[in-house]
Design a protein around this motif. Structure first.
Motif, PDB file in Angstrom:
ATOM      1  N   ASN A  20      42.869 -30.555 104.290  1.00  0.00           N
ATOM      2  CA  ASN A  20      44.071 -31.459 104.225  1.00  0.00           C
ATOM      3  C   ASN A  20      44.775 -30.790 103.151  1.00  0.00           C
ATOM      4  OD1 ASN A  20      45.675 -33.390 105.035  1.00  0.00           O
ATOM      5  ND2 ASN A  20      45.191 -34.805 103.664  1.00  0.00           N
ATOM      6  N   LYS A  56      48.615 -25.037 106.528  1.00  0.00           N
ATOM      7  CA  LYS A  56      47.740 -26.385 106.345  1.00  0.00           C
ATOM      8  C   LYS A  56      46.405 -25.897 106.714  1.00  0.00           C
ATOM      9  CE  LYS A  56      47.564 -30.952 106.371  1.00  0.00           C
ATOM     10  NZ  LYS A  56      48.406 -32.032 107.002  1.00  0.00           N
ATOM     11  N   GLU A  82      47.365 -38.480 102.108  1.00  0.00           N
ATOM     12  CA  GLU A  82      47.854 -39.416 103.033  1.00  0.00           C
ATOM     13  C   GLU A  82      47.134 -40.668 103.130  1.00  0.00           C
ATOM     14  OE1 GLU A  82      47.316 -37.221 106.835  1.00  0.00           O
ATOM     15  OE2 GLU A  82      48.143 -35.451 105.976  1.00  0.00           O
ATOM     16  N   ASP A 127      47.227 -30.198  97.707  1.00  0.00           N
ATOM     17  CA  ASP A 127      46.733 -31.209  98.425  1.00  0.00           C
ATOM     18  C   ASP A 127      47.714 -32.372  99.106  1.00  0.00           C
ATOM     19  OD1 ASP A 127      44.121 -30.324  98.000  1.00  0.00           O
ATOM     20  OD2 ASP A 127      44.189 -31.179  96.031  1.00  0.00           O
ATOM     21  N   HIS A 128      47.484 -32.355 100.419  1.00  0.00           N
ATOM     22  CA  HIS A 128      48.226 -33.510 100.994  1.00  0.00           C
ATOM     23  C   HIS A 128      47.519 -34.734 100.828  1.00  0.00           C
ATOM     24  CE1 HIS A 128      51.056 -30.506 103.059  1.00  0.00           C
ATOM     25  NE2 HIS A 128      50.074 -29.767 103.232  1.00  0.00           N
TER      26      HIS A 128
END
Length: 135
Positions: free
Chosen positions: A113, A109, A135, A132-133
């Motif tokens: 992000n 990570k 959130e 790509d996270h």
């Protein structure tokens, strides 16, 4: 316009094409050989690849060939970058591409992000992988 990297090998194109197809879980096109073409070649080069490609969702994303004349070099300034929308698929592909190669930055990570990592595969090709996270 479309940009297609062209992977050129010295007798390893078929092995690389099949390796990438399996590791990335994508298909490859017909493998055309020197022996099936009018291209000049040595008898031991008859099974070398004169042209093939990797395909994703019906589109060519990279092309492959063997060449006895092209000097092979692993340019450290060129990396193939893959951006995934599925973390598990990226982790699997990363592990498979790393087999016989060298992980230069493990998947981790990152501050932007995303999960990101780099490797050089057993053919000397440099890869960058990103997820790509959201959130």
């Amino acid at each position: 316009m479309k940009l297609h990297p062209y992977f050129v090998f010295n007798g390893q194109a078929r092995e690389a094409l099949e390796f990438y197809s399996q590791a990335l879980d994508i298909s490859h096109g017909e493998i055309n050989t020197y022996g099936d073409s009018p291209m000049p070649h040595q008898p031991e080069q008859k099974d070398w690849v004169v042209h093939s490609d990797l395909q994703f969702a019906g589109e060519t994303i990279a092309m492959f060939a063997d060449s006895a004349e092209a000097p092979l070099s692993n340019n450290p300034n060129i990396h193939i970058s893959l951006n995934y929308d599925n973390l598990a698929k990226m982790e699997k592909a990363f592990a498979q591409l790393a087999e016989g190669g060298k992980v230069t930055m493990p998947l981790e990570k990152q501050f932007w992000n995303a999960t990101f990592g780099t490797l050089t595969d057993k053919f000397g090709i440099h890869w960058m992988m990103n997820f790509d996270h959201i959130e």
